[in-house]
Motif scaffolding. Structure first.
Motif, PDB file in Angstrom:
ATOM      1  N   UNK A   9     -23.010  39.951 -19.360  1.00 52.69           N
ATOM      2  CA  UNK A   9     -24.485  39.949 -18.999  1.00 52.69           C
ATOM      3  C   UNK A   9     -24.357  39.491 -17.198  1.00 52.69           C
ATOM      4  N   UNK A  10     -23.301  38.866 -16.469  1.00 52.33           N
ATOM      5  CA  UNK A  10     -23.231  38.489 -15.113  1.00 52.33           C
ATOM      6  C   UNK A  10     -23.750  39.868 -15.121  1.00 52.33           C
ATOM      7  N   UNK A  11     -22.737  40.730 -15.465  1.00 55.43           N
ATOM      8  CA  UNK A  11     -22.780  41.414 -14.527  1.00 55.43           C
ATOM      9  C   UNK A  11     -24.008  43.142 -14.680  1.00 55.43           C
ATOM     10  N   UNK A  12     -24.733  42.603 -15.738  1.00 54.31           N
ATOM     11  CA  UNK A  12     -26.322  43.403 -15.910  1.00 54.31           C
ATOM     12  C   UNK A  12     -27.159  42.267 -14.671  1.00 54.31           C
ATOM     13  N   UNK A  13     -27.293  41.007 -14.580  1.00 54.49           N
ATOM     14  CA  UNK A  13     -28.242  40.377 -14.121  1.00 54.49           C
ATOM     15  C   UNK A  13     -27.574  40.700 -12.614  1.00 54.49           C
ATOM     16  N   UNK A  14     -26.649  41.340 -12.034  1.00 57.92           N
ATOM     17  CA  UNK A  14     -26.333  41.756 -10.879  1.00 57.92           C
ATOM     18  C   UNK A  14     -26.814  43.346 -10.393  1.00 57.92           C
ATOM     19  N   UNK A  15     -26.442  43.740 -11.510  1.00 59.22           N
ATOM     20  CA  UNK A  15     -26.785  45.586 -11.976  1.00 59.22           C
ATOM     21  C   UNK A  15     -28.818  45.145 -11.859  1.00 59.22           C
ATOM     22  N   UNK A  16     -29.079  44.470 -11.696  1.00 53.76           N
ATOM     23  CA  UNK A  16     -31.224  44.074 -11.496  1.00 53.76           C
ATOM     24  C   UNK A  16     -31.226  43.933 -11.143  1.00 53.76           C
ATOM     25  N   UNK A  17     -30.023  42.707 -10.202  1.00 54.33           N
ATOM     26  CA  UNK A  17     -31.132  42.532  -8.775  1.00 54.33           C
ATOM     27  C   UNK A  17     -30.384  43.930  -7.878  1.00 54.33           C
ATOM     28  N   UNK A  51     -34.646  46.333 -18.609  1.00 50.31           N
ATOM     29  CA  UNK A  51     -34.950  44.640 -18.437  1.00 50.31           C
ATOM     30  C   UNK A  51     -36.213  43.675 -17.514  1.00 50.31           C
ATOM     31  N   UNK A  52     -35.216  45.222 -16.345  1.00 45.80           N
ATOM     32  CA  UNK A  52     -36.097  44.640 -15.293  1.00 45.80           C
ATOM     33  C   UNK A  52     -37.451  45.006 -15.224  1.00 45.80           C
TER      34      UNK A  52
END
Length: 228
Positions: A9-17, A51-52
């Motif tokens: 989840x942390x990786x996906x959140x960073x990818x979103x950013x 997601x974004x």
């Protein structure tokens, strides 16, 4: 949530950013290929963008898909709040709007075919306006005598009218529901399903020589003479 799920989840959140920053910083819609080259390995770009997009769905700025690209755009219900400088968008004549609609729904289409549909001649100036606006482009050459040029719409056309793809154009029933067609519609009237950007079997791609012939590029010979 397990440790592995937390890490993912942390990786996906960073990818979103990262995706958010890339799209925000670009003056043009960003392709998914461009994003894939810059996002962490192992993430699925369409999933990240979905997601974004969901995060921005209720905000003043929305993330929208334009063909295979992504861009931030003002929320549709707030567009009336924004004022544009006069002259920023050139107002199209009725003839230009008719030609644009024919190209959008019938592409690939030649000038002769446009005139046959409209029932009147189409001036070069009308097509030039649409080409200069960036909404229409030369697609290819028809494999028929004279090899006439075929026209189609562009990504800028989709972007301007808020369409993800050309198939999102309204159909006959939607046009009737919006009051854009009168009640007395001929029973033979039909609106074709818009095609994608792939060349058809009876089209050849536009070449360097074609562009020179159309006046879009300086002939190589003349260019060489200019440098002598």
């Amino acid at each position: 949530m397990t440790a592995a799920e937390t890490v993912r989840e942390a990786m996906l959140s960073e990818a979103e950013r990262i995706a958010e920053a890339l799209v925000f910083a670009s003056a043009e819609p960003v392709t998914e290929g461009f994003l894939a080259d810059r996002l962490p390995k192992g993430v699925i770009v369409p999933d990240i963008m979905a997601r974004l997009k969901a995060r921005y769905a209720s905000r003043g700025v929305n993330l929208v898909q334009v063909a295979d690209c992504w861009a931030f755009r003002t929320a549709a219900d707030l567009s009336f709040q924004l004022r544009r400088d006069e002259g920023e968008v050139r107002k199209l004549s009725r003839a230009a709007l008719e030609v644009l609609a024919i190209i959008a729904y019938h592409q690939p289409v030649t000038r002769a075919e446009i005139e046959d549909i409209r029932g009147v001649q189409t001036s070069k100036g009308t097509l030039d306006v649409l080409l200069e606006a960036g909404w229409v482009r030369f697609r290819g050459r028809r494999r028929t005598p004279g090899r006439p040029v075929t026209f189609g719409t562009t990504r800028d056309f989709l972007d301007h009218f808020g369409l993800e793809e050309i198939r999102d154009l309204p159909g006959l029933e939607e046009l009737k529901g919006a009051g854009l067609l009168s009640g007395r519609i001929p029973p033979t009237l039909s609106i074709p399903s818009p095609r994608d950007d792939d060349l058809t079997e009876d089209e050849d791609p536009i070449t360097q020589l074609d562009l020179e012939e159309l006046g879009l590029l300086t002939p190589r010979g003349e260019e060489a003479e200019d440098h002598t």
